[in-house]
Design a protein around this motif. Sequence first.
Motif, short mmCIF file in Angstrom:
data_model
loop_
_atom_site.label_atom_id
_atom_site.label_comp_id
_atom_site.label_asym_id
_atom_site.label_seq_id
_atom_site.Cartn_x
_atom_site.Cartn_y
_atom_site.Cartn_z
N ASP A 17 1.02 -1.24 0.09
CA ASP A 17 0.10 -0.11 -0.20
C ASP A 17 1.20 1.49 0.69
N GLU A 18 1.52 1.39 0.79
CA GLU A 18 2.96 2.81 1.16
C GLU A 18 2.91 3.21 -0.36
N VAL A 19 3.80 1.76 -1.58
CA VAL A 19 4.33 1.96 -2.46
C VAL A 19 3.32 2.64 -3.31
N HIS A 20 2.18 1.50 -3.28
CA HIS A 20 1.35 2.18 -3.90
C HIS A 20 0.92 3.62 -3.94
N ARG A 21 1.13 4.23 -2.54
CA ARG A 21 0.05 5.40 -2.30
C ARG A 21 1.77 5.95 -3.91
N LEU A 22 3.26 5.69 -3.45
CA LEU A 22 4.29 6.37 -3.74
C LEU A 22 4.06 6.92 -5.32
N LEU A 23 3.92 5.76 -6.03
CA LEU A 23 3.70 5.61 -7.20
C LEU A 23 2.63 5.79 -8.18
N THR A 24 1.71 4.98 -7.69
CA THR A 24 0.81 4.65 -8.82
C THR A 24 -0.01 6.43 -8.68
N ARG A 25 -0.08 7.19 -7.71
CA ARG A 25 -0.96 8.32 -8.50
C ARG A 25 0.21 9.47 -8.92
N ASN A 26 1.19 8.76 -8.52
CA ASN A 26 2.25 10.02 -8.43
C ASN A 26 2.42 10.62 -10.43
N ARG A 27 2.54 12.19 -10.51
CA ARG A 27 2.08 12.85 -11.40
C ARG A 27 3.35 13.00 -12.52
N ILE A 28 4.81 12.21 -11.51
CA ILE A 28 5.62 12.06 -12.53
C ILE A 28 6.58 10.70 -12.76
N PHE A 29 6.13 9.78 -11.41
CA PHE A 29 6.21 8.05 -12.49
C PHE A 29 4.73 8.12 -14.01
N MET A 30 3.51 8.74 -13.20
CA MET A 30 2.47 8.64 -15.20
C MET A 30 3.14 9.38 -15.62
N ASP A 31 3.42 10.78 -16.01
CA ASP A 31 3.73 10.94 -16.84
C ASP A 31 4.76 10.62 -17.69
N ARG A 32 6.00 9.79 -16.90
CA ARG A 32 6.95 8.88 -17.85
C ARG A 32 6.22 7.75 -18.15
N THR A 33 5.19 7.33 -17.79
CA THR A 33 5.16 5.77 -17.48
C THR A 33 3.94 5.95 -19.21
N LYS A 34 2.76 6.38 -18.43
CA LYS A 34 1.38 6.77 -19.73
C LYS A 34 2.09 6.82 -21.09
N GLY A 35 1.19 5.66 -21.77
CA GLY A 35 1.18 5.68 -23.18
C GLY A 35 3.16 5.72 -23.57
N ILE A 36 3.61 5.27 -23.35
CA ILE A 36 5.13 5.27 -23.40
C ILE A 36 4.96 3.51 -24.11
N GLY A 37 5.46 3.14 -25.40
CA GLY A 37 5.87 1.60 -25.16
C GLY A 37 4.61 0.83 -25.18
N VAL A 38 3.47 1.53 -26.07
CA VAL A 38 2.21 0.63 -26.23
C VAL A 38 2.45 -0.70 -27.19
N LEU A 39 1.61 -1.32 -26.79
CA LEU A 39 1.99 -2.67 -27.07
C LEU A 39 0.23 -3.01 -27.50
N SER A 40 -0.22 -3.02 -28.94
CA SER A 40 -1.25 -3.65 -28.86
C SER A 40 -1.10 -5.25 -28.66
N LYS A 41 -2.76 -5.78 -28.73
CA LYS A 41 -3.30 -7.13 -28.15
C LYS A 41 -2.65 -7.61 -29.65
N GLU A 42 -3.03 -7.09 -30.51
CA GLU A 42 -2.55 -8.03 -32.04
C GLU A 42 -0.65 -8.43 -32.25
N GLN A 43 -0.11 -7.01 -31.74
CA GLN A 43 0.50 -7.27 -31.83
C GLN A 43 1.30 -7.87 -30.90
N ALA A 44 0.87 -7.94 -29.79
CA ALA A 44 1.53 -9.34 -28.68
C ALA A 44 0.87 -10.25 -29.21
N ILE A 45 -0.12 -11.40 -29.47
CA ILE A 45 -0.08 -11.77 -30.18
C ILE A 45 1.01 -12.08 -31.33
N ASN A 46 0.93 -11.14 -31.87
CA ASN A 46 1.49 -12.42 -33.51
C ASN A 46 3.84 -12.11 -32.87
#
Lengths: 406, 201, 161
Positions: free
Chosen positions: A196-225
């Motif tokens: 829980d502590e790490v959840h509070r530290l990271l999951t809604r962290n602005r910097i962490f989200m900005d650097r991971t959201k939308g980065i390196g998107v792998l679609s379902k079809e790609q993942a299977i292929n």
Amino acid sequence: MPLTASPTTTPDAPDQEYLWTLNFGPQHPATHTTLRLVLTLDGERVVNSVPHIGYLHSGFEKLGEHLDFNQYVTIVDRMNYLSPLANEISWHHAVEKLLNIELTPRCKYLRTILAELMRLHDHLLNCGTSALDLGAFTAFLYFFEQRELIYDIVEYASGQRFHTSYTRVGGVMFDVNNDWVEKVRSFTKQFRKTHDEVHRLLTRNRIFMDRTKGIGVLSKEQAINLSCTGPVARASGVVRDLRKDEPYLAYKDLDFKVICSQGGDCYARYLVRMQEMIESVQIIEQAIENIPAGPVNVDVGSHVVLPAKPAVYRSIEGLIQHFEVNMPNKGYEVPHEEIYAATESPNGELGFYIVGQDSTRAYRARTRPPSYIHFAVFPHIIKGHMLSDVVAVLGSLNIIAAELDR
Amino acid sequence: MVDLPKQPGLPDNVFMTRLDAAASWARSNSLWPMPFATACCGIELMATASSRFDLARFGAEVMRFSPRQCDLMIVAGRVVMKMLPVLQRIWLQMPEPKWCISMGACACSGGVFDTYAVVQGVDRFIPVDLYVPGCPPRPEQLIAALIEMQDKIMKTGTFQGSEFSGRTEATGPIPLELEEIRRSREAKLVDGLDIFQPPKL
Amino acid sequence: MLDLQPLIEKFGLTQSEFRGNRRVVVAADRVYSLLETLKNSHGFNMLIDVTCVDYLEYEGATDRFGVVYCLLNMSTGDRLIVKTLINDPTPTLPTVTTLWMGADWMEREVYDMFGITFTGHHDLRRILMPDEFSAFPLRKDYPLKGRGERHNFPVITRSES
């Protein structure tokens, strides 16, 4: 704001004059161990990337042809060194399928608990270091403390804190006692607090989200292929988990959910791993309460496991059985056949293709390493992102060099 | 520290020592390790540096990943054919004075990996000051090795680094064992294959 | 469960089953069309693994190399292992990267370790061993400890570094 993937130059024309080449690795902190990338950059944008691997290739599969089924455990251990026991369980799962050995109920539960502890082990380090690469040091230290507690549990069972070599064909090295069970219980009780502590530290962290959201998107079809499995595929919406789809060990009796996400980006992979940890703790809690009594190894008469030490020292039958297991041509019979068997390791489907011959050594011991397959995905999903996103994507794919190169 | 006898007329807050000893004292207590972590030992190195074992207590917590900033190389994990030229280049890039710890069985001797790809001990190709056994060594063992390393620097260190000049030979065993030569002669050569020649440094 | 009978007739397969693993053996010149049919008409949309076995010292084997494709149908969970046998001096197979992109590195590894050429592969280079390496280490005629390559490096001594 996360930048959208819209490369100004197309990868089809990588010889433009203003493009430059950057060598990344093999000795670089963010590559964790030994990976090398040759990146073609347009300013800070990655136009193309060519991974070079093999900087840790040590000939595991060749060794597998020269060591017997029990000896090779020590080598398999060193494959994915974030979760050594998961590899052992997977290797012996394949060997037992080849030899057609049915484990005892106690062993099934014990291995299930250990496999889930290893899943925690792996995800803890992965979530910790992927945050560390993005500048969040605290989460790494919090999670490493939990890893130390798992080390203690594993050490109590096997005598080694890191490379345990704990499983054997048809069972484990020694049985666990009630103190061990108590240790696991007290571990699961306090785990959620740190989580829980790490959840509070990271999951809604602005910097962490900005650097991971939308980065390196792998679609379902790609993942299977691209043959992705495990958390990487599940974060892209592929609903597949060998624990549910092809239940092995004691997973059939246990109640747990398969965690999936639709995003397919680094953030989704992080969330899937975080949530899988909670599921793993639940599995451990159920299994540890229901762990059956009885023998942990299969019957000695099958010539697969060594008899208990008191029997060897105090009775002639035990001594004979002990020698018969060790002697060539007297031990267990190995069919002249080939088999593929896989388990759900923390990283994905870890499979072994074993070719048996008339000896206790494999003729060919092929590993299907999830890290290897996931690293092949990397050049496809990094295109168009910034240079600083390379570490985020590498961290979220969880590449273990020893498993990658074997 | 060597405490030389006090000279008459000096104030209380001045004491005499040798330059060598002062330099070694300073160096040994602020080692900056360069973690050349390739495999499993790297994780134990991480464990040593993190919360429970805390390498900072011994003044060696400043891990730097650029060889130019480091004076202690910790080779943690097996080094394979493809990696050895990289290791040698990194070693050559480190400024003097520098030391090397070979951590774990694989770095010391190849360990369980007696195969075609793994270098059988990094000490055959680069100089090593201290060996840490174990597969992988426990964090306590690495800390003990670090204390030993500090001790060694205190005892042998010189300001000019002249203690290194006598070591003109490789520290490890002779690179080719007899058995290896015999095997390489007996091995059936497949047509058109010759022995691999590594790129020159 | 996939009904193999029509495929057996069409491609001349040999079918066998061992402990739940269903396997078919196909001739090398038909392997691509079989895999294409399996992917496009029978839903085997994931290639789990491509590997190779060197049967040089295997009792009762007649061919040198066996290349193994492990397939998985994601919607039914059905698995199928396709094997094909090829021989020296030029073991060659068509690439399947056109069907599954995931085959890219798997085929490169098979090439690196066994020296099997996949025609049509866009980037068939060594992947695990150094580029200068000339042998194929997982072949059975290559010794476990190599031919001395691992000792073949310049030595740096302390006084000169």
